[in-house]
Design a protein around this motif. Sequence first.
Motif, short mmCIF file in Angstrom:
data_model
loop_
_atom_site.label_atom_id
_atom_site.label_comp_id
_atom_site.label_asym_id
_atom_site.label_seq_id
_atom_site.Cartn_x
_atom_site.Cartn_y
_atom_site.Cartn_z
N THR A 85 1.17 -1.23 0.10
CA THR A 85 0.08 0.06 -0.24
C THR A 85 0.84 1.72 -0.37
OG1 THR A 85 -0.14 -0.18 2.51
CG2 THR A 85 -1.72 -1.21 1.47
N GLU A 86 2.10 1.18 0.55
CA GLU A 86 2.73 2.39 0.61
C GLU A 86 4.39 1.96 0.53
OE1 GLU A 86 2.63 4.94 3.89
OE2 GLU A 86 0.35 5.44 3.50
N LEU A 87 5.26 2.69 0.13
CA LEU A 87 6.75 2.40 0.57
C LEU A 87 7.60 2.45 1.74
CD1 LEU A 87 7.61 3.31 -4.03
CD2 LEU A 87 6.70 1.11 -3.08
N GLU A 88 8.36 2.01 1.65
CA GLU A 88 8.87 1.33 2.59
C GLU A 88 10.37 2.10 2.23
OE1 GLU A 88 8.51 -2.00 4.91
OE2 GLU A 88 6.26 -1.49 5.20
N HIS A 90 13.09 0.67 3.09
CA HIS A 90 14.34 -0.52 2.57
C HIS A 90 13.88 -1.06 0.75
CE1 HIS A 90 17.13 0.10 5.34
NE2 HIS A 90 15.58 -0.23 7.07
N ASP A 91 12.03 -0.41 0.57
CA ASP A 91 11.72 -1.20 -0.89
C ASP A 91 13.39 -0.09 -2.07
OD1 ASP A 91 10.24 -2.45 0.15
OD2 ASP A 91 8.52 -1.00 -0.04
N HIS A 92 14.17 -0.58 -1.87
CA HIS A 92 15.31 -0.40 -3.07
C HIS A 92 15.19 -0.48 -4.86
CE1 HIS A 92 17.31 -0.38 0.93
NE2 HIS A 92 16.83 -1.14 0.46
N LEU A 93 13.96 -1.43 -5.13
CA LEU A 93 14.08 -1.93 -6.81
C LEU A 93 12.51 -1.74 -6.39
CD1 LEU A 93 14.47 -2.76 -9.20
CD2 LEU A 93 14.43 -4.70 -8.65
N VAL A 94 11.37 -1.51 -7.60
CA VAL A 94 10.23 -1.26 -7.65
C VAL A 94 9.53 -1.17 -9.24
CG1 VAL A 94 8.09 0.18 -7.18
CG2 VAL A 94 9.80 0.85 -5.35
N ILE A 95 9.07 -2.33 -9.24
CA ILE A 95 8.37 -2.17 -10.18
C ILE A 95 6.83 -2.73 -10.74
CG2 ILE A 95 8.55 -4.53 -12.30
CD1 ILE A 95 10.96 -5.07 -10.81
N GLU A 96 6.00 -1.83 -12.03
CA GLU A 96 4.86 -1.76 -12.20
C GLU A 96 4.54 -2.39 -13.17
OE1 GLU A 96 3.81 2.54 -9.59
OE2 GLU A 96 3.18 2.72 -11.65
N THR A 97 3.21 -3.11 -13.16
CA THR A 97 3.03 -3.88 -14.17
C THR A 97 1.37 -2.84 -15.63
OG1 THR A 97 1.28 -4.71 -13.86
CG2 THR A 97 3.55 -5.95 -13.18
N ARG A 102 2.14 -4.02 -8.45
CA ARG A 102 3.22 -3.31 -7.89
C ARG A 102 4.43 -4.21 -7.20
NH1 ARG A 102 4.07 2.42 -5.18
NH2 ARG A 102 2.71 1.22 -3.70
N VAL A 103 5.70 -4.69 -7.05
CA VAL A 103 6.33 -5.47 -6.58
C VAL A 103 7.55 -5.10 -6.05
CG1 VAL A 103 5.17 -8.04 -7.09
CG2 VAL A 103 7.32 -6.35 -8.85
N ALA A 104 7.28 -4.26 -4.79
CA ALA A 104 9.10 -3.97 -3.97
C ALA A 104 9.63 -4.84 -3.86
CB ALA A 104 8.45 -2.95 -3.88
N LEU A 105 11.53 -4.50 -3.76
CA LEU A 105 12.65 -4.94 -3.05
C LEU A 105 12.13 -4.95 -2.22
CD1 LEU A 105 14.52 -8.12 -3.27
CD2 LEU A 105 15.54 -6.51 -5.01
N SER A 106 12.62 -4.94 -1.17
CA SER A 106 13.23 -4.87 0.40
C SER A 106 14.42 -5.71 0.68
CB SER A 106 12.18 -4.20 1.10
OG SER A 106 12.23 -4.60 2.52
N ASP A 107 15.00 -4.80 1.54
CA ASP A 107 16.21 -5.76 1.91
C ASP A 107 16.99 -4.94 3.06
OD1 ASP A 107 18.64 -7.20 2.48
OD2 ASP A 107 19.21 -6.90 0.38
#
Length: 270
Positions: A85-88, A90-97, A102-107
């Motif tokens: 719902t919201e980016l945080e 450590h969401d370093h990479l965000v992909i939208e289709t 939407r998917v976010a790579l958090s690390d």
Amino acid sequence: MPELPEVETTVRGLTPVLQGERLKSVVTRRGDLRRPFPDDLAQRMTGATITALGRRAKYGLIDTDRGDTMIFHLGMSGRWRVDPTELEKHDHLVIETDSGRRVALSDPRRFGSVDLVPTAELAAFPAFKALGPEPLGPDLTGAYLKQALKGRVASIKQMLLDQRIVAGLGNIYVCEALYAARISPKREASRISLAKLDRLVTEIRAVLESAIAAGGSSLRNFVHPDGNLGYFSKEFLVYGREGEPCGCGGTVKRYVEGGRSTFWCPKCQS
DNA sequence: AACAATACCTGGCAGC
DNA sequence: TGCTGCCAGGTATTGT
């Protein structure tokens, strides 16, 4: 993290979201994880359609119709968040289709990595060149291990963590598999019989398959991409159980080697 | 070559 | 509550 079962469940969780979808946007929110993101990552991924997702060892693979493969590694604390719902932070990479997912790579610890290579050149990717066999594939056998461990004086624990011997095992599942096979983690690798190695292979597969079936384990940081916590961690028999009783009447012990904890039962693992 | 130890980075948690 | 120290699934590199 993410050892093999967690990466596998991550890939399975991402597949219905991304496969066949065209990417509307690919955004990096900071420049690097373990190493910098590829300079042209956004340019080469944006507008591409995802054709397939897969896994090699602990690496996730995302193929595009432009002939590229994005290779991600989750390091110690990486996870993909699906439709956050919201980016945080450590969401370093965000992909939208195009279809609005939407998917976010958090690390948080940033030990992970993202690379982009031509699919045809995957085998030459540095981290892939020396990888051992997939533990769930046909090439891992007792006979293979007997040969691979020949002359190795290091402990079986250390050898199983070596991705060149077997690809995809990490600290947790090595502990669990050695326990299930009743092999001491301290045992000199070359001195384990073929029969015991056969048994070890059987137990490695059983432990991994069980974890995948349970949707991946969750320690502090792993969350299944659909947002649900994995739950296999409850079923660990030795990992994280220092001081607890073993079914054999012994007690689970812990020792540290190379900065890594090993959990085992000295009474029934020899 | 093989092996052991350390570095990398951040957050959570236990103990005081 | 706040501080400190310890712990964590990973790989890569350095030193012996």
